[in-house]
Design a protein around this motif. Structure first.
Motif, PDB file in Angstrom:
ATOM      1  N   SER A 149       0.862  -1.170   0.000  1.00 39.25           N
ATOM      2  CA  SER A 149       0.000   0.000   0.000  1.00 39.25           C
ATOM      3  C   SER A 149       0.906   1.231   0.000  1.00 39.25           C
ATOM      4  O   SER A 149       1.984   1.197  -0.580  1.00 39.25           O
ATOM      5  CB  SER A 149      -0.903  -0.033   1.230  1.00 39.25           C
ATOM      6  OG  SER A 149      -1.776   1.073   1.249  1.00 39.25           O
TER       7      SER A 149
ATOM      8  N   ALA B 114      -2.892   6.293   2.087  1.00 43.01           N
ATOM      9  CA  ALA B 114      -4.161   5.948   2.725  1.00 43.01           C
ATOM     10  C   ALA B 114      -4.498   6.907   3.858  1.00 43.01           C
ATOM     11  O   ALA B 114      -5.661   7.123   4.168  1.00 43.01           O
ATOM     12  CB  ALA B 114      -4.104   4.520   3.263  1.00 43.01           C
ATOM     13  N   SER B 115      -3.475   7.477   4.478  1.00 45.01           N
ATOM     14  CA  SER B 115      -3.739   8.383   5.600  1.00 45.01           C
ATOM     15  C   SER B 115      -3.335   9.825   5.312  1.00 45.01           C
ATOM     16  O   SER B 115      -3.768  10.726   6.007  1.00 45.01           O
ATOM     17  CB  SER B 115      -3.012   7.889   6.855  1.00 45.01           C
ATOM     18  OG  SER B 115      -1.627   7.790   6.598  1.00 45.01           O
TER      19      SER B 115
ATOM     20  N   LYS C 152      -5.835   2.927  -1.568  1.00 46.11           N
ATOM     21  CA  LYS C 152      -4.851   2.450  -0.595  1.00 46.11           C
ATOM     22  C   LYS C 152      -5.524   2.142   0.747  1.00 46.11           C
ATOM     23  O   LYS C 152      -5.175   1.170   1.412  1.00 46.11           O
ATOM     24  CB  LYS C 152      -3.723   3.460  -0.411  1.00 46.11           C
ATOM     25  CG  LYS C 152      -2.904   3.677  -1.676  1.00 46.11           C
ATOM     26  CD  LYS C 152      -2.366   2.364  -2.217  1.00 46.11           C
ATOM     27  CE  LYS C 152      -1.586   2.569  -3.488  1.00 46.11           C
ATOM     28  NZ  LYS C 152      -1.061   1.329  -4.052  1.00 46.11           N
ATOM     29  N   ALA C 153      -6.494   2.949   1.151  1.00 50.38           N
ATOM     30  CA  ALA C 153      -7.227   2.678   2.387  1.00 50.38           C
ATOM     31  C   ALA C 153      -8.006   1.367   2.264  1.00 50.38           C
ATOM     32  O   ALA C 153      -8.069   0.584   3.220  1.00 50.38           O
ATOM     33  CB  ALA C 153      -8.167   3.833   2.712  1.00 50.38           C
TER      34      ALA C 153
ATOM     35  N   ASN D 103      -5.624  -1.510   2.708  1.00 53.87           N
ATOM     36  CA  ASN D 103      -5.319  -1.687   4.131  1.00 53.87           C
ATOM     37  C   ASN D 103      -6.453  -2.437   4.842  1.00 53.87           C
ATOM     38  O   ASN D 103      -6.203  -3.333   5.658  1.00 53.87           O
ATOM     39  CB  ASN D 103      -5.081  -0.344   4.805  1.00 53.87           C
ATOM     40  CG  ASN D 103      -3.846   0.356   4.284  1.00 53.87           C
ATOM     41  OD1 ASN D 103      -3.051  -0.214   3.537  1.00 53.87           O
ATOM     42  ND2 ASN D 103      -3.678   1.593   4.659  1.00 53.87           N
TER      43      ASN D 103
ATOM     44  N   ARG E 247      -6.670  -6.248   6.885  1.00 46.42           N
ATOM     45  CA  ARG E 247      -7.012  -6.436   8.296  1.00 46.42           C
ATOM     46  C   ARG E 247      -7.964  -7.599   8.536  1.00 46.42           C
ATOM     47  O   ARG E 247      -7.818  -8.360   9.489  1.00 46.42           O
ATOM     48  CB  ARG E 247      -7.619  -5.156   8.872  1.00 46.42           C
ATOM     49  CG  ARG E 247      -6.590  -4.125   9.246  1.00 46.42           C
ATOM     50  CD  ARG E 247      -7.185  -2.998  10.076  1.00 46.42           C
ATOM     51  NE  ARG E 247      -8.141  -2.198   9.334  1.00 46.42           N
ATOM     52  CZ  ARG E 247      -7.826  -1.156   8.580  1.00 46.42           C
ATOM     53  NH1 ARG E 247      -6.578  -0.783   8.439  1.00 46.42           N
ATOM     54  NH2 ARG E 247      -8.758  -0.463   7.958  1.00 46.42           N
TER      55      ARG E 247
ATOM     56  N   VAL F 230       0.462  -5.550   5.502  1.00 43.73           N
ATOM     57  CA  VAL F 230       0.358  -4.495   4.500  1.00 43.73           C
ATOM     58  C   VAL F 230       1.558  -3.579   4.707  1.00 43.73           C
ATOM     59  O   VAL F 230       1.718  -2.982   5.770  1.00 43.73           O
ATOM     60  CB  VAL F 230      -0.958  -3.702   4.627  1.00 43.73           C
ATOM     61  CG1 VAL F 230      -1.008  -2.583   3.596  1.00 43.73           C
ATOM     62  CG2 VAL F 230      -2.155  -4.621   4.471  1.00 43.73           C
TER      63      VAL F 230
ATOM     64  N   ALA G 252       3.420  -0.204   3.895  1.00 41.20           N
ATOM     65  CA  ALA G 252       2.983   1.119   3.462  1.00 41.20           C
ATOM     66  C   ALA G 252       4.149   2.109   3.516  1.00 41.20           C
ATOM     67  O   ALA G 252       4.296   2.859   4.473  1.00 41.20           O
ATOM     68  CB  ALA G 252       1.828   1.606   4.328  1.00 41.20           C
TER      69      ALA G 252
END
Length: 85
Positions: free
Chosen positions: A17, A21-22, A34-35, A38, A42, A57, A59
């Motif tokens: 990733s 994502a963040s 990307k989120a 992730n 999980r 993952v 990142a």
């Protein structure tokens, strides 16, 4: 996962990733994809931990490449609307 379950010896799943994502500087579609990756990592990590199936993952952060240069200047109107300049 099905292959690992059939083999009965566990296994490792590795997804790649990014911090996109963040940190949404790369845009909403990139960040959302990307989120999602992730999140997809999980669930099986939790569901199959008893079967010794690990899910990771990776990142990495930003890497300075020529990609940004090749894309040209961003649309400054969009940047202004987002409050980025």
């Amino acid at each position: 996962v099905q292959v690992f379950l059939e083999q009965g010896q566990g296994g490792n799943i590795v997804n790649v990733s990014s911090v996109g994502a963040s940190h949404q500087a790369a845009g909403p579609i990139y960040g959302a994809s990307k989120a999602a990756l992730n999140a997809v990592g999980r669930n099986p990590a939790y569901m199959y931990k008893g079967e010794k199936i690990r899910v990771n993952v990776i990142a990495p952060g930003g890497i300075n490449t020529e990609i940004a240069t090749a894309m040209g200047w961003p649309n400054m109107d969009g940047y202004t609307r987002l409050g980025l300049c």
